[in-house]
Design an enzyme around this catalytic site. Sequence first.
Site, PDB file in Angstrom:
ATOM      1  N   ASP A  76      38.367  48.623  40.839  1.00 44.18           N
ATOM      2  CA  ASP A  76      37.589  49.845  40.649  1.00 44.18           C
ATOM      3  C   ASP A  76      36.483  49.882  41.711  1.00 44.18           C
ATOM      4  O   ASP A  76      36.464  49.056  42.641  1.00 44.18           O
ATOM      5  CB  ASP A  76      37.056  49.954  39.207  1.00 44.18           C
ATOM      6  CG  ASP A  76      35.938  48.971  38.897  1.00 44.18           C
ATOM      7  OD1 ASP A  76      35.620  48.115  39.763  1.00 44.18           O
ATOM      8  OD2 ASP A  76      35.380  49.049  37.784  1.00 44.18           O
ATOM      9  N   HIS A  77      35.587  50.837  41.577  1.00 40.98           N
ATOM     10  CA  HIS A  77      34.515  50.998  42.568  1.00 40.98           C
ATOM     11  C   HIS A  77      33.586  49.794  42.618  1.00 40.98           C
ATOM     12  O   HIS A  77      32.985  49.516  43.655  1.00 40.98           O
ATOM     13  CB  HIS A  77      33.701  52.251  42.223  1.00 40.98           C
ATOM     14  CG  HIS A  77      33.120  52.210  40.840  1.00 40.98           C
ATOM     15  ND1 HIS A  77      33.914  52.369  39.709  1.00 40.98           N
ATOM     16  CD2 HIS A  77      31.868  51.977  40.390  1.00 40.98           C
ATOM     17  CE1 HIS A  77      33.149  52.255  38.629  1.00 40.98           C
ATOM     18  NE2 HIS A  77      31.906  52.019  39.018  1.00 40.98           N
ATOM     19  N   CYS A  93      36.974  44.018  39.418  1.00 46.11           N
ATOM     20  CA  CYS A  93      36.045  45.033  38.947  1.00 46.11           C
ATOM     21  C   CYS A  93      34.659  44.405  39.017  1.00 46.11           C
ATOM     22  O   CYS A  93      34.469  43.421  39.736  1.00 46.11           O
ATOM     23  CB  CYS A  93      36.420  45.567  37.566  1.00 46.11           C
ATOM     24  SG  CYS A  93      36.255  44.420  36.177  1.00 46.11           S
ATOM     25  N   GLY A  94      33.693  44.933  38.306  1.00 43.42           N
ATOM     26  CA  GLY A  94      32.354  44.370  38.400  1.00 43.42           C
ATOM     27  C   GLY A  94      32.300  42.941  37.909  1.00 43.42           C
ATOM     28  O   GLY A  94      31.728  42.057  38.544  1.00 43.42           O
ATOM     29  N   THR A  95      32.915  42.718  36.756  1.00 47.18           N
ATOM     30  CA  THR A  95      32.931  41.378  36.155  1.00 47.18           C
ATOM     31  C   THR A  95      34.295  40.701  36.214  1.00 47.18           C
ATOM     32  O   THR A  95      34.383  39.489  36.000  1.00 47.18           O
ATOM     33  CB  THR A  95      32.559  41.476  34.663  1.00 47.18           C
ATOM     34  OG1 THR A  95      33.507  42.349  34.027  1.00 47.18           O
ATOM     35  CG2 THR A  95      31.151  42.027  34.477  1.00 47.18           C
ATOM     36  N   GLY A  96      35.333  41.482  36.407  1.00 48.47           N
ATOM     37  CA  GLY A  96      36.704  40.980  36.265  1.00 48.47           C
ATOM     38  C   GLY A  96      37.182  41.067  34.820  1.00 48.47           C
ATOM     39  O   GLY A  96      38.372  40.916  34.544  1.00 48.47           O
ATOM     40  N   GLY A 155      36.840  43.729  32.370  1.00 49.93           N
ATOM     41  CA  GLY A 155      37.478  44.957  31.904  1.00 49.93           C
ATOM     42  C   GLY A 155      38.861  45.176  32.493  1.00 49.93           C
ATOM     43  O   GLY A 155      39.819  45.490  31.767  1.00 49.93           O
ATOM     44  N   HIS A 171      49.721  25.655  34.108  1.00 52.22           N
ATOM     45  CA  HIS A 171      49.965  25.530  32.661  1.00 52.22           C
ATOM     46  C   HIS A 171      50.313  26.850  31.978  1.00 52.22           C
ATOM     47  O   HIS A 171      51.052  26.847  31.005  1.00 52.22           O
ATOM     48  CB  HIS A 171      48.731  24.938  31.964  1.00 52.22           C
ATOM     49  CG  HIS A 171      48.571  23.463  32.186  1.00 52.22           C
ATOM     50  ND1 HIS A 171      47.743  22.676  31.428  1.00 52.22           N
ATOM     51  CD2 HIS A 171      49.144  22.635  33.111  1.00 52.22           C
ATOM     52  CE1 HIS A 171      47.814  21.411  31.850  1.00 52.22           C
ATOM     53  NE2 HIS A 171      48.643  21.374  32.884  1.00 52.22           N
ATOM     54  N   ARG A 228      30.600  41.415  41.038  1.00 48.77           N
ATOM     55  CA  ARG A 228      29.183  41.232  40.727  1.00 48.77           C
ATOM     56  C   ARG A 228      28.914  39.819  40.223  1.00 48.77           C
ATOM     57  O   ARG A 228      27.803  39.499  39.817  1.00 48.77           O
ATOM     58  CB  ARG A 228      28.752  42.261  39.671  1.00 48.77           C
ATOM     59  CG  ARG A 228      28.825  43.704  40.183  1.00 48.77           C
ATOM     60  CD  ARG A 228      28.586  44.717  39.070  1.00 48.77           C
ATOM     61  NE  ARG A 228      28.634  46.092  39.586  1.00 48.77           N
ATOM     62  CZ  ARG A 228      28.755  47.170  38.816  1.00 48.77           C
ATOM     63  NH1 ARG A 228      28.841  47.039  37.504  1.00 48.77           N
ATOM     64  NH2 ARG A 228      28.793  48.373  39.360  1.00 48.77           N
ATOM     65  N   ARG A 234      56.748  21.322  29.023  1.00 46.19           N
ATOM     66  CA  ARG A 234      56.125  21.658  27.728  1.00 46.19           C
ATOM     67  C   ARG A 234      55.319  22.948  27.809  1.00 46.19           C
ATOM     68  O   ARG A 234      55.149  23.651  26.806  1.00 46.19           O
ATOM     69  CB  ARG A 234      55.246  20.511  27.235  1.00 46.19           C
ATOM     70  CG  ARG A 234      53.979  20.289  28.054  1.00 46.19           C
ATOM     71  CD  ARG A 234      53.240  19.032  27.579  1.00 46.19           C
ATOM     72  NE  ARG A 234      51.960  18.843  28.247  1.00 46.19           N
ATOM     73  CZ  ARG A 234      51.829  18.331  29.472  1.00 46.19           C
ATOM     74  NH1 ARG A 234      52.921  17.998  30.164  1.00 46.19           N
ATOM     75  NH2 ARG A 234      50.637  18.167  30.013  1.00 46.19           N
ATOM     76  N   HIS A 235      54.853  23.236  29.009  1.00 46.46           N
ATOM     77  CA  HIS A 235      54.057  24.457  29.159  1.00 46.46           C
ATOM     78  C   HIS A 235      54.925  25.711  29.007  1.00 46.46           C
ATOM     79  O   HIS A 235      54.445  26.760  28.602  1.00 46.46           O
ATOM     80  CB  HIS A 235      53.347  24.453  30.511  1.00 46.46           C
ATOM     81  CG  HIS A 235      52.507  23.225  30.708  1.00 46.46           C
ATOM     82  ND1 HIS A 235      51.427  22.940  29.909  1.00 46.46           N
ATOM     83  CD2 HIS A 235      52.628  22.185  31.578  1.00 46.46           C
ATOM     84  CE1 HIS A 235      50.892  21.788  30.291  1.00 46.46           C
ATOM     85  NE2 HIS A 235      51.617  21.298  31.297  1.00 46.46           N
ATOM     86  N   ARG A 269      54.988  26.826  25.458  1.00 46.33           N
ATOM     87  CA  ARG A 269      53.749  27.490  25.040  1.00 46.33           C
ATOM     88  C   ARG A 269      53.624  28.891  25.636  1.00 46.33           C
ATOM     89  O   ARG A 269      53.178  29.834  24.950  1.00 46.33           O
ATOM     90  CB  ARG A 269      52.550  26.619  25.431  1.00 46.33           C
ATOM     91  CG  ARG A 269      52.553  25.309  24.662  1.00 46.33           C
ATOM     92  CD  ARG A 269      51.711  24.239  25.283  1.00 46.33           C
ATOM     93  NE  ARG A 269      51.848  22.983  24.521  1.00 46.33           N
ATOM     94  CZ  ARG A 269      51.490  21.794  25.001  1.00 46.33           C
ATOM     95  NH1 ARG A 269      50.977  21.685  26.215  1.00 46.33           N
ATOM     96  NH2 ARG A 269      51.647  20.723  24.266  1.00 46.33           N
TER      97      ARG A 269
HETATM   98  C1  RB5 Z   1      31.772  49.393  36.166  1.00 46.13           C
HETATM   99  O1  RB5 Z   1      30.434  49.719  36.144  1.00 46.13           O
HETATM  100  C2  RB5 Z   1      32.017  48.118  35.396  1.00 46.13           C
HETATM  101  O2  RB5 Z   1      31.824  48.349  34.028  1.00 46.13           O
HETATM  102  C3  RB5 Z   1      33.412  47.598  35.643  1.00 46.13           C
HETATM  103  O3  RB5 Z   1      33.594  47.384  37.001  1.00 46.13           O
HETATM  104  C4  RB5 Z   1      33.753  46.281  34.994  1.00 46.13           C
HETATM  105  O4  RB5 Z   1      32.777  45.314  35.284  1.00 46.13           O
HETATM  106  C5  RB5 Z   1      34.111  46.315  33.573  1.00 46.13           C
HETATM  107  O5  RB5 Z   1      34.501  45.318  32.967  1.00 46.13           O
END
Ligand code: RB5
Length: 150
Positions: A7-8, A64-67, A69, A97, A108, A131-132, A135
């Site tokens: 995303d952006h 994404c910002g955090t990975g 979402g 695994h 971010r 074994r993996h 699972r």
């Molecule tokens: C966008 O602002 C942010 O919410 C998205 O990139 C992501 O971090 C969501 O998990």
Amino acid sequence: MIAIGCDHAGIDLKPAVIEVLEELGLPYRDFGTFDHTSVDYPVYGELAARSVANGECELGILMCGTGVGIGIAANKVHGVRCVMCTDCYSALMSREHNNANMLAMGARVVGSELAKMLVRTFLTTSFNGERHARRVGQIMTLDEGGTLQG
Ligand code: RB5
């Protein structure tokens, strides 16, 4: 073929990801987004995830910002095992695994040099099987709506 999607907020990591793909000589398909205009991460997570689920792409990289979402969204696509990583040990083990087929990272959260190490580790590590495999098969039973509870 490797799928990439973001995303952006994740787009700033894309050049680092592409640098590693080129270094490894791996062809890729970029499912967008392509600029900093605000977009909804599930849309791009789904596009890349479906290409992995349908076999067009072997593995995928999401940002994404955090990975978080975009990784959650990808994991809603049947057949996808997406792992959000901020450390190379998890990236390695997710392949060995868990046979993860998508890696999600947060622009971010991780810098471009760590992102390159994560991508390089993820793309150059193979599933150990044995074994993996049992699972991972159980995970896929859950993915198909089944239960492991007898
Ligand atoms: C966008 O602002 C942010 O919410 C998205 O990139 C992501 O971090 C969501 O998990």
